[in-house]
Design an enzyme around this catalytic site. Structure first.
Site, PDB file in Angstrom:
ATOM      1  N   TYR A   1       0.864  -1.188   0.000  1.00 24.48           N
ATOM      2  CA  TYR A   1       0.000   0.000   0.000  1.00 24.48           C
ATOM      3  C   TYR A   1       0.892   1.227   0.000  1.00 24.48           C
ATOM      4  CZ  TYR A   1      -2.917   3.780   1.680  1.00 24.48           C
ATOM      5  OH  TYR A   1      -3.546   4.992   1.795  1.00 24.48           O
TER       6      TYR A   1
ATOM      7  N   GLU B   1      -3.871   7.408  -3.683  1.00 30.14           N
ATOM      8  CA  GLU B   1      -3.659   6.097  -3.081  1.00 30.14           C
ATOM      9  C   GLU B   1      -3.363   5.059  -4.148  1.00 30.14           C
ATOM     10  OE1 GLU B   1      -6.151   5.162   0.970  1.00 30.14           O
ATOM     11  OE2 GLU B   1      -6.972   4.521  -0.922  1.00 30.14           O
TER      12      GLU B   1
END
Ligand code: GDP
Ligand code: MN
Length: 392
Positions: free
Chosen positions: A105, A193
């Site tokens: 991530y 993101e």
């Protein structure tokens, strides 16, 4: 403003980030044609992904692989029209599927406390980061960028090391992290993101394989207040998924946020709107919305705002609080009177208008038999009493 994965990826590519190629498709036939292109280019499988502005598409069945153009069309037919968290899928992207070795991530947000862009990374990628934050907060590593110096290479390297990357992958990570920061800055984004940022193995013609970090998913939200500086980004607004109420409010130039109380508020100025909501609560009521009609509101704005308030079935009373400066009281009063004349349902209302042309406003309101109040305290108290009487 949220933008779709395909558009987010375009913004990432513009900053030089590694994103596997994709094509947008709106029908199964378009999916088939796009997939055929990827098979012709040597891909063994394609990935088909729903384009909706919510996360967790994978879990919901909105991300699927296919091994032939015919299968891709079938999968496309299944995903198009699918309902994901209340949103109908109208488009998908098709891309060459990669073999994922590991998922990470990587995200950038604005930390309002430190007033800096913060980068967050985790070796626990692929899954929802909110879940990681809840179950294993220590698995999320952070570094904040200096507003003048940006995200320095050593900071990015520290972040990459923290999630276990070494050697070539670490160098790739540094470039990607700095590219993410650049994406934030270039577009006035408030969130970027990449989840997953994946290690994929790619085979060279001589049979050797190398490992590469690629951005498989992208989510960007743009700062609405920054959009004026990027007129081209306005075209990325997805009208299919925008809340119609938000769009109406934006067209009227109104700041409108729906809440779950029973007292509709119409106020000019954000600070006064907050104060009004505080006083509603002080007298035991609950505001149904935050609504700032802005400075210099004309009667069309006022009647538009009234419709937005009345569209909420929970609204049992309306409190209008206008402090006339540039805004003219009589203009607001006229707007209220015409809105009352054509309104969809009768809801008790109390109006307080002070400042510019307040006397004229008071005369108009009294003539029209509308309930008025002199002080904000009085207005809030009356509105709460009206809402209580209506729910009894
Ligand atoms: P999200 O569920 O909305 O976050 O959608 P993602 O784009 O993150 O996709 C969900 C998952 O699908 C990813 O975590 C991957 O595991 C998988 N996925 C996405 N693209 C590919 C791909 O090209 N190849 C493979 N094998 N899996 C993929
Ligand atoms: Mn994802």
């Amino acid at each position: 403003m949220k933008i779709q994965e395909a558009d987010a990826k375009t913004l990432l590519v513009a900053q030089g980030l590694p994103v596997p190629a994709w094509k947008l498709a709106r029908t199964p036939d378009e999916v088939r044609a796009a997939a055929q292109g990827f098979f012709d280019a040597g891909n063994a499988r394609v990935v088909i992904k729903a384009q909706v502005l919510v996360g967790g598409r994978g879990k919901a069945g909105g991300v699927k692989l296919a091994a032939s153009a015919a299968e891709a069309a079938e999968v496309g037919a299944r995903i198009l029209g699918m309902d994901i968290k209340g949103i109908t899928v109208r488009k998908v992207i098709v891309g060459g599927a990669v073999d994922i070795a590991k998922e990470y991530y990587l995200g950038a947000i604005i930390d309002r406390a430190t007033r800096r862009i913060v980068l967050m990374a985790s070796a626990e990628g692929g899954v929802e980061i909110e879940e990681v934050a809840r179950v294993n907060p220590g698995a999320i590593h952070r570094v904040s960028a200096d507003p003048e110096l940006g995200l320095l290479a050593f900071q990015a390297r520290g972040l990459g090391l923290a999630i276990g990357l070494r050697d070539s992958l670490l160098n790739q990570f540094v470039t990607i992290a700095q590219g993410l920061y650049a994406t934030m800055k270039a577009n006035d984004a408030d969130l970027v993101e990449i989840n997953p940022l994946a290690i994929v193995a790619s085979a060279a013609p001589d049979g050797t394989t190398t490992q590469q970090l690629v951005c498989l998913d992208a989510k960007i939200t743009l700062d609405d207040s920054g959009l004026a500086r990027h007129p081209a980004l306005e075209s990325l607004r997805d009208r299919d998924e925008e809340d119609p109420t938000d769009e109406r409010a934006r067209k009227l130039g109104i700041n409108f946020i729906r809440l779950d109380g029973t007292i509709g508020c119409m106020v000019n100025g954000a600070g006064l709107a907050m104060t009004t909501m505080d006083l509603v609560k002080h007298y035991g009521g609950e505001p149904a919305n935050f609504l700032d009609v802005g400075g210099g509101a004309r009667r069309e704005t006022v009647s538009g705002a009234m419709e937005l308030i009345l569209d909420d079935p929970n609204v049992k009373a309306i409190l209008v609080n206008i402090f006339g400066g540039i805004t003219r009281g009589d203009e607001v009063a006229a707007g209220l009177i015409s809105a009352r004349a054509s309104q969809s349902r009768a809801v008790p209302m109390v109006v307080r208008i002070v400042g510019t042309t307040a006397e004229e406003a008071a005369r108009l309101l009294t003539e029209a038999n509308l309930e008025t109040a002199v002080s904000l305290y009085e207005a809030a108290e009356k509105a709460v009493a009206m809402a209580k009487a209506a729910t009894r």
